[in-house]
Design an enzyme around this catalytic site. Structure first.
Site, short mmCIF file in Angstrom:
data_model
loop_
_atom_site.label_atom_id
_atom_site.label_comp_id
_atom_site.label_asym_id
_atom_site.label_seq_id
_atom_site.Cartn_x
_atom_site.Cartn_y
_atom_site.Cartn_z
N ARG A 97 40.30 42.45 31.48
CA ARG A 97 40.66 41.64 32.43
C ARG A 97 40.04 40.39 32.31
NH1 ARG A 97 41.16 44.83 36.15
NH2 ARG A 97 42.97 45.09 36.65
N TYR A 98 38.33 40.51 32.17
CA TYR A 98 37.56 39.34 32.16
C TYR A 98 37.09 39.10 30.91
CZ TYR A 98 37.37 40.93 37.11
OH TYR A 98 37.44 41.03 38.53
N ARG A 101 33.78 41.38 29.31
CA ARG A 101 33.77 43.06 29.43
C ARG A 101 35.14 43.64 29.52
NH1 ARG A 101 32.89 39.59 33.69
NH2 ARG A 101 33.55 40.14 35.52
N CYS A 110 37.93 64.27 36.95
CA CYS A 110 36.78 63.82 37.99
C CYS A 110 36.08 65.14 38.45
CB CYS A 110 37.03 63.01 39.13
SG CYS A 110 37.62 61.39 38.67
N CYS A 114 38.62 61.81 45.20
CA CYS A 114 38.81 60.97 46.62
C CYS A 114 40.29 60.61 47.08
CB CYS A 114 38.06 59.76 46.23
SG CYS A 114 36.32 59.74 45.64
N CYS A 117 41.69 57.19 45.96
CA CYS A 117 41.44 56.70 44.94
C CYS A 117 42.49 55.66 44.50
CB CYS A 117 41.44 57.84 43.81
SG CYS A 117 41.31 57.37 42.00
N ARG A 119 43.09 54.98 41.40
CA ARG A 119 44.08 55.76 39.85
C ARG A 119 44.45 56.82 40.50
NH1 ARG A 119 39.17 53.32 36.73
NH2 ARG A 119 39.91 51.08 36.26
N ASP A 280 41.79 49.48 48.21
CA ASP A 280 42.97 49.10 47.50
C ASP A 280 44.29 49.73 48.10
OD1 ASP A 280 41.64 47.76 45.35
OD2 ASP A 280 40.78 49.60 44.76
N ASP A 317 39.98 43.68 45.15
CA ASP A 317 40.68 43.51 44.10
C ASP A 317 42.15 42.93 44.20
OD1 ASP A 317 39.62 44.31 41.19
OD2 ASP A 317 38.60 45.96 42.32
N LYS A 324 38.35 40.87 40.88
CA LYS A 324 37.91 40.59 42.34
C LYS A 324 37.49 39.48 42.75
CE LYS A 324 35.35 45.31 40.94
NZ LYS A 324 36.09 45.33 39.76
#
Length: 366
Positions: A97-98, A101, A110, A114, A117, A119, A280, A317, A324
């Site tokens: 996206r950037y 990076r 995981c 959470c 989450c 995702r 999100d 985001d 962000k």
């Protein structure tokens, strides 16, 4: 009386019936929890289960990890890819996206899952657990072919669920790419399963040819147990710097006292607060989101309460993959332009708000 689940005798809880049997969810909720678990992964490690006060219906640890029927409600605007990863994924496993990076999504599992989450539709049992060797090679080739990529962020899933040997192989291959100078690892493992941070894992985190950073995700000060703090100390003592990531969550840390305690605890652990994420628009998470106005008010309260070392960036985001953006409170507004009497305006004067709420002109009036 607080209900304690002993981490020494209890395995990771993955089924709603196990949560009920341990007293972490009411028996009457089991049918709804089974419906939630059929869609979204559930895992509560012994360390996290032991922190939950089952007598408190608003326990901040339980709100993060114990599923509820509220997750079955999808509100307008929520979607399976709320931050637009797919639109910026040139090859499987990579989000670019950037310019300088990339995210490298190595695994889709995981230690804990959470309930907020972003995702959540992509991780857990039934999903691909890791990249195939051919897909992994294609992702590595993409990184090697784009010389502007300075930093690779290992995410998923949680990269520290990988075997240390495999993690060491991956970081060594990334460090061998001349233009990759930074490898950042996003993880919850030091708090969720601190026993994994052993000497072998520490060695895997140290890589020749690149600098490793570890970004720890924690949302409440109680997550930073003695064992978690020892795991983080082992990482930092090995010369690996750490930053924090937290999510602003209703009923978990959406008050100045809770955020102050969390951010101070990070700094005491030699972890620099980095991001406080606005929640999100992931499906079934509306009950855990605050408003932006609430987040801004909390950040304004923190500014006057705690050291600058403890201040994270409050970020959103932007849905659709636009990246962000800082969304904290504004302290500066334009007042007017001024100049010596009889001359054209030469300089703009601003209103500046101090941490107590006082408003001042800058430059001051003569």
């Amino acid at each position: 009386m607080r209900r304690i689940v002993s981490p020494s005798t209890t395995a990771t809880l993955r089924e709603p019936a196990e949560l009920v049997a341990c007293g972490l969810a009411p028996a009457a909720t089991l049918p709804d929890l089974q419906r939630v678990a059929a869609r979204y992964a559930v895992a509560v490690t012994p360390e996290m289960a032991a922190l939950i006060d089952a007598s408190d219906p608003d326990d901040p640890i339980a709100r993060q990890f114990i599923p509820t029927a509220e997750e079955l409600v999808t509100t307008p605007g929520e979607n399976a890819d709320p931050i637009g990863d797919h639109a910026f994924s040139p090859v499987a496993g990579i989000v670019h996206r950037y310019p300088d990076r990339v995210l490298f999504k190595l695994v889709h599992v995981c230690a804990v899952y959470c309930r907020f989450c972003f995702r959540r539709e992509m991780v857990g049992p039934g999903k691909a657990t890791a990249l195939s060797q051919s897909v992994y090679r294609e992702a590595l080739d993409y990184i090697g072919a784009h010389s502007q990529i300075w930093e690779v962020i290992l995410t998923g899933g949680d990269p520290l669920t990988l075997a240390p040997r495999r993690l060491a192989e991956i970081t060594a291959e990334l460090a061998a790419i001349e233009h990759v100078r930074i490898i950042r690892i996003h993880t919850r493992v030091p708090v969720a399963d601190p026993g994994r941070i052993d000497a072998e894992m520490i060695e895997a985190l140290k890589v020749k040819g690149a600098t490793t950073w570890v970004a720890l995700h924690a949302n409440h000060v109680r997550e930073l147990t003695d064992k978690a703090r020892a795991a983080c100390a082992a990482i930092v003592d090995a010369g690996i710097p750490m930053v924090s990531q937290s999510v602003l969550l209703r009923g978990v840390n959406d008050n100045a006292v809770a955020l102050e305690a969390l951010m101070r605890a990070f700094v005491e652990c030699r972890i620099k607060p980095y991001y406080l994420h606005h929640g999100d628009l992931a499906p079934g998470t509306a009950h855990l989101r605050t408003t932006l106005a609430q987040g801004q008010a909390l950040m304004r309260a923190l500014r006057g309460r705690i050291s600058g070392l403890c201040q994270p960036d409050y970020v959103l985001d932007i849905p659709g993959g636009h990246g962000k953006s800082p969304v904290g409170p504004a302290y500066l507004s334009q007042q007017d332009s001024f100049s010596p009497e009889g001359e054209p305006p030469m300089e703009t004067r601003y209103r500046v708000t101090d941490y107590c709420g006082g408003v001042h002109l800058y430059p001051p009036k003569p």
